[in-house]
Design an enzyme around this catalytic site. Structure first.
Site, PDB file in Angstrom:
ATOM      1  N   GLY A  77       0.899  -1.121   0.069  1.00 25.08           N
ATOM      2  CA  GLY A  77      -0.142   0.215  -0.025  1.00 25.08           C
ATOM      3  C   GLY A  77       0.852   1.340  -0.116  1.00 25.08           C
ATOM      4  N   LYS A 134       4.039 -16.902  -9.752  1.00 25.03           N
ATOM      5  CA  LYS A 134       4.248 -16.365  -8.527  1.00 25.03           C
ATOM      6  C   LYS A 134       3.926 -17.128  -7.438  1.00 25.03           C
ATOM      7  CE  LYS A 134       4.557 -12.256  -5.850  1.00 25.03           C
ATOM      8  NZ  LYS A 134       3.862 -10.832  -5.558  1.00 25.03           N
ATOM      9  N   ASN A 153       6.064 -19.421  -4.849  1.00 24.24           N
ATOM     10  CA  ASN A 153       5.687 -19.150  -3.385  1.00 24.24           C
ATOM     11  C   ASN A 153       5.519 -20.708  -2.789  1.00 24.24           C
ATOM     12  OD1 ASN A 153       6.195 -16.500  -3.125  1.00 24.24           O
ATOM     13  ND2 ASN A 153       4.090 -15.901  -3.899  1.00 24.24           N
TER      14      ASN A 153
HETATM   15  O1  PAF Z   1       6.595 -14.182  -0.563  1.00 29.58           O
HETATM   16  C1  PAF Z   1       7.876 -13.822  -0.778  1.00 29.58           C
HETATM   17  O2  PAF Z   1       8.476 -13.901   0.309  1.00 29.58           O
HETATM   18  C2  PAF Z   1       8.355 -13.773  -1.703  1.00 29.58           C
HETATM   19  O3  PAF Z   1       7.351 -13.806  -2.987  1.00 29.58           O
HETATM   20  C3  PAF Z   1       9.359 -14.650  -2.159  1.00 29.58           C
HETATM   21  C4  PAF Z   1       9.761 -14.922  -3.756  1.00 29.58           C
HETATM   22  C5  PAF Z   1       9.435 -15.982  -1.709  1.00 29.58           C
HETATM   23  C6  PAF Z   1      10.790 -14.170  -1.966  1.00 29.58           C
HETATM   24  O4  PAF Z   1      11.000 -13.983  -0.523  1.00 29.58           O
END
Ligand code: PAF
Length: 299
Positions: free
Chosen positions: A13, A181, A185
């Site tokens: 934000g 992503k 993750n």
């Molecule tokens: O969630 C996170 O922390 C990030 O997306 C990642 C890529 C794992 C790096 O810390």
């Protein structure tokens, strides 16, 4: 001037307030009575005051044009449910990690929801200021399966031009970026959170078999969801772990702080999609269950 209401004035934000505050009036929804707003965004040697203000409790929501939902995926439903009706005229932009919350909001307000994703980073300095901790890519675009109203499309386009301090691009397929992503993750976050590792410690050879097994399950689920991922997914996970080697993943930070984590919207989402497609996901389920066991009890 566009009136924008931020929900969740945290790291992302703050970055987005800095990005757009010359073009919009930034207000913050006071979702709890003791909410304090980050005062400045520190970017390298420069400090930029953030001009956002708390939205007065008696103000008319019809003045709001844009709602920016910047809270964690696990907080979205609680944070926005009471606002859906009074802000049903507005355009909404949701920037959370994982998947599930985005589809839920887009289904509530079809044609008015933009999805966003960013690899920018920021962290609190502990004195009321927020520090930009990493530069990255920020994309916004239409929600999958919903076309945008003309008004929401124009408002979304006005957010990508002219350029602000953070590069923000329009993308017609933000969902594919969210899947990539999500995949990264779903490997880095639970393993580093459970074992208290830095992201870089995942590069040790002892984790390679686990990373490969998780990536194989994630790829199979993604393909069944018509979101095929690159063949070298495990290598890409290792590259991100290398690039963020000294970081604590966001899930590790949440777990260490005793907060709720986003596992239901990351591994949990993949387990549910796998189940619906008839795909077994033992490693994803294993990490899902472990991190669920770390969720604080509801009060
Ligand atoms: O969630 C996170 O922390 C990030 O997306 C990642 C890529 C794992 C790096 O810390």
């Amino acid at each position: 001037m566009i009136n924008a209401l931020f929900i969740g004035p945290g790291a992302i934000g703050s970055l987005l307030c800095w990005q757009w505050q010359t073009r919009l009036s930034p207000w913050v929804y006071p979702h709890r009575p003791d909410l304090t707003l980050p005062s400045d965004l520190v970017d390298g040697p420069n400090t930029h005051p953030l001009h956002w203000q708390l939205w007065p409790t008696d103000a008319d929501f019809r003045r709001i044009d844009l709602v920016l939902v910047c809270c964690k995926a696990n907080q979205v439903a609680d944070a926005v449910t009471a606002l859906l009706e009074p802000l049903s005229h507005a355009t909404w932009l949701l920037t959370c990690n994982g998947l599930g919350a985005q589809q839920w909001l887009a289904d509530q307000l079809p044609s008015q929801v933009l999805w966003g994703t960013t690899t920018e980073g920021a962290r609190p300095l502990g004195d009321g200021r927020m520090q930009r901790s990493g530069t990255g890519q920020t994309l916004i675009g239409p929600a999958a399966a919903h076309s945008l109203s003309n008004r929401s499309f124009s408002l979304g386009q006005s957010l990508v031009t002219p350029a602000g301090p953070i590069p923000v691009d329009w993308h017609d397929d933000v969902l594919s970026t969210l899947w990539m992503k999500l995949a990264i993750n779903a490997v880095i976050n639970p393993v580093t959170a459970w074992h208290s590792l830095t992201n870089g410690e995942l590069l040790a050879s002892q984790w390679r078999a686990e990373i490969d097994a998780l990536c194989a399950e994630i790829s199979e689920v993604a393909t069944a969801c018509q979101q095929p991922l690159p063949d070298d997914l495990a290598q890409r996970v290792l590259t991100v772990a290398q690039q963020t080697a000294t970081n604590h993943s966001s899930m590790r930070v949440d777990v260490d702080a005793g907060r709720a984590n986003e596992i239901d919207f990351i591994n949990g989402y993949l387990v549910r999609q796998g189940y619906e497609a008839g795909i077994k996901t033992p490693r994803l389920s294993h990490w899902h269950q472990r991190l669920v066991s770390l969720q604080p009890a509801l009060t």
